[in-house]
Scaffold this active site. Structure first.
Site, mmCIF file in Angstrom:
data_model
loop_
_atom_site.group_PDB
_atom_site.id
_atom_site.type_symbol
_atom_site.label_atom_id
_atom_site.label_comp_id
_atom_site.label_asym_id
_atom_site.label_seq_id
_atom_site.Cartn_x
_atom_site.Cartn_y
_atom_site.Cartn_z
ATOM 1 N N CYS A 70 2.219 -1.154 -15.304
ATOM 2 C CA CYS A 70 1.404 -1.865 -14.303
ATOM 3 C C CYS A 70 2.292 -2.731 -13.405
ATOM 4 O O CYS A 70 2.056 -2.841 -12.201
ATOM 5 C CB CYS A 70 0.368 -2.745 -14.996
ATOM 6 S SG CYS A 70 -0.717 -1.832 -16.102
ATOM 7 N N HIS A 116 3.385 -5.622 0.491
ATOM 8 C CA HIS A 116 2.656 -6.525 1.383
ATOM 9 C C HIS A 116 1.347 -5.924 1.900
ATOM 10 O O HIS A 116 0.497 -6.610 2.455
ATOM 11 C CB HIS A 116 3.564 -6.906 2.563
ATOM 12 C CG HIS A 116 3.300 -8.287 3.102
ATOM 13 N ND1 HIS A 116 2.192 -9.021 2.773
ATOM 14 C CD2 HIS A 116 4.022 -9.065 3.938
ATOM 15 C CE1 HIS A 116 2.221 -10.179 3.395
ATOM 16 N NE2 HIS A 116 3.317 -10.239 4.109
ATOM 17 N N ASP A 172 -0.882 -10.611 -0.199
ATOM 18 C CA ASP A 172 -0.533 -11.536 0.897
ATOM 19 C C ASP A 172 0.534 -12.512 0.413
ATOM 20 O O ASP A 172 0.667 -12.755 -0.785
ATOM 21 C CB ASP A 172 -1.761 -12.378 1.291
ATOM 22 C CG ASP A 172 -2.808 -11.522 1.963
ATOM 23 O OD1 ASP A 172 -2.434 -10.450 2.468
ATOM 24 O OD2 ASP A 172 -3.988 -11.932 1.960
#
Ligand code: CAO
Length: 425
Positions: free
Chosen positions: A342, A398, A402
């Site tokens: 993950c 990105h 954020d």
């Protein structure tokens, strides 16, 4: 009737001297329009010197190793009037023989014509590009090898500025559809010209890792955020735990606490435990918490995955980490051992460093880099106190994360590491 054309070195822009590195024709050879006669080299680029006429090479005035400059005579080519007018209709300097005074030409008139240089990129051109000097310059400025443009929409197939623009558009579109950037390939350099060398084949792991890293680098807009966690108390606890262990026991390293802190922060900020769908339309949230650990092996970097880390304690994880990193170093990991991660941690702390910018192990959306903890004077409001500070580097995709989310996530990781009791809450 035949015309003798002088091929001279053109103005290539503020270059005083060039080397002739190759001469590709000899007297008597038939040459086509734009066929490369010689290859020139400046200290910045290699250039083809194409013929500005179709015909027979009469005389050559250069050889490899010669130094030339603008206006140096390269060759003379015997061409017919007809070929010339097809070849260079825009050529301003054309001297016709005085017809009435020379019914039977005894000597051939000379036509001065300047060929244009062509920047080489990649393989030798497969066809002769037909374009005006302005269009060639335009293509060169944009880094386009004009020989690669196969269709000119101008008169008689001449390449126009629009053709250059369309060529770039197509290359870009192709690059995007292939998931790449359409950037030109790296040049192949013969390093033996600079000194002794030795070649070594890359391991399969290195080659595959390289391909994957390039793909991620080109596809993901990545940002790396740097911070430091105060691990003074955590380290004291770790040292105390290890003191309780026998020599045979597996030692607890700081990495295990970092794994636990990371997982706790991922539970708090689920977007860090997600992947973007391939079409970029959906975010897929994962309900499991598996952590990949980058392990340095003689064959290259591999990333075994520790599963369900949220359900395991530090001792259990220490055994699993030791097992998997040993297997990794012995090259015994199975594909399943490296799947389903993950987030990845890349820890260089055992080696050193103050910061670095790890590359996200996509389709994961973030990676945590760790470098060496260092005792530092930290201001507590009244005085400087010695604290063990751990540098952390969080690189994130990105498109998903954020900047503010990245900073908050890191603040949470820091908080867990700063007070590991919080991992129990
Ligand atoms: N600060 C200070 N000391 C650290 C540290 C840190 N951040 N991280 C580890 N150390 C210390 C350990 O405590 C240990 O000390 P002792 O020898 O006194 O016990 C020593 O450094 C060696 O640790 P380690 O590297 O063997 O163990 P680890 O659990 O920290 O890391 C592993 C395990 C598998 C991640 C590591 O061995 C490894 O392979 N690291 C390289 C990963 C890599 O190549 N990443 C690059 C990826 S590029 O994107």
């Amino acid at each position: 009737m035949a015309l003798l054309i002088e091929i001279k070195v053109p103005d290539v822009g503020n270059v005083a001297e060039m080397d002739i590195v190759d001469v590709l024709v000899k007297p008597g050879d038939q040459v086509k329009l734009e066929q490369t006669l010689a290859v020139l080299e400046t200290d910045k680029a290699s250039m083809d010197l194409p013929s500005s006429a179709e015909g027979t090479v009469q005389e050559l005035f250069i050889k490899p190793g010669d130094k030339v400059s603008e206006g140096t005579l390269i060759a003379t080519v015997l061409a017919s009037n007809e070929e010339l007018s097809v070849a260079k209709p825009e050529e301003p300097v054309t001297q016709e023989p005085p017809v009435e005074k020379a019914p039977e030409p005894v000597s051939q008139p000379v036509v001065a014509a300047e060929p244009l240089p062509e920047i080489l990129s990649g393989n030798a051109p497969s066809h002769a590009a037909h374009a005006t000097p302005a269009v060639r310059l335009f293509a060169r400025e944009l880094g386009v090898d004009i020989q690669k443009i196969t269709t000119g929409t101008g008169r008689k197939g001449r390449i126009l500025k629009d053709d250059v623009k369309n060529f770039i558009k197509n290359v870009m579109a192709e690059g995007v559809s292939q998931g790449g950037s359409g950037i030109p390939a790296m040049p192949s350099i013969d390093f033996s010209q600079f000194g002794e060398i030795e070649e070594q084949k890359l391991s399969k792991i290195k080659r595959l890792t390289g391909q994957n890293l390039s793909r991620v680098w080109l596809n993901l807009p990545m940002v790396t955020y740097h911070d430091e966690a105060d691990i003074t108390e955590m380290e004291a606890f770790r040292v105390a735990l290890n003191a309780e262990k026998s020599k045979e026991d597996i030692k607890i390293t700081g990495l295990l606490f970092i794994i636990k802190a990371l997982v706790a922060a991922m539970e708090q900020f689920p977007q860090f435990n997600s992947s973007l769908s391939a079409d970029g339309e959906k975010l897929i949230f994962k309900k499991y918490l598996n952590i990949g650990i980058a392990v340095d092996t003689p064959n290259g970097l591999v990333v075994p995955v520790l599963r369900d880390v949220n359900r395991k304690g530090i001792n259990e994880l220490s055994v699993e980490l030791a097992e998997k990193s040993n297997k990794a170093r012995l090259g015994k990991l199975m594909p399943v051992d490296m799947q389903g991660g993950c987030i990845t941690i890349s820890s260089l702390g055992g080696i050193g460093g103050t910061a670095f910018t790890p590359i996200v192990n996509a389709p994961e959306v973030a990676i945590l880099g760790v470098t060496r903890a260092k005792m530092q004077p930290v201001w507590n409001g009244k005085e400087f106190v010695p604290r063990l500070m751990l540098p952390l580097d969080l690189t994130y995709d990105h498109r998903v994360i954020d900047g503010a989310e990245g900073a908050r996530f890191m603040a949470a990781v820091k908080q867990y590491l700063g007070d590991i009791r919080r991992l129990l809450l």
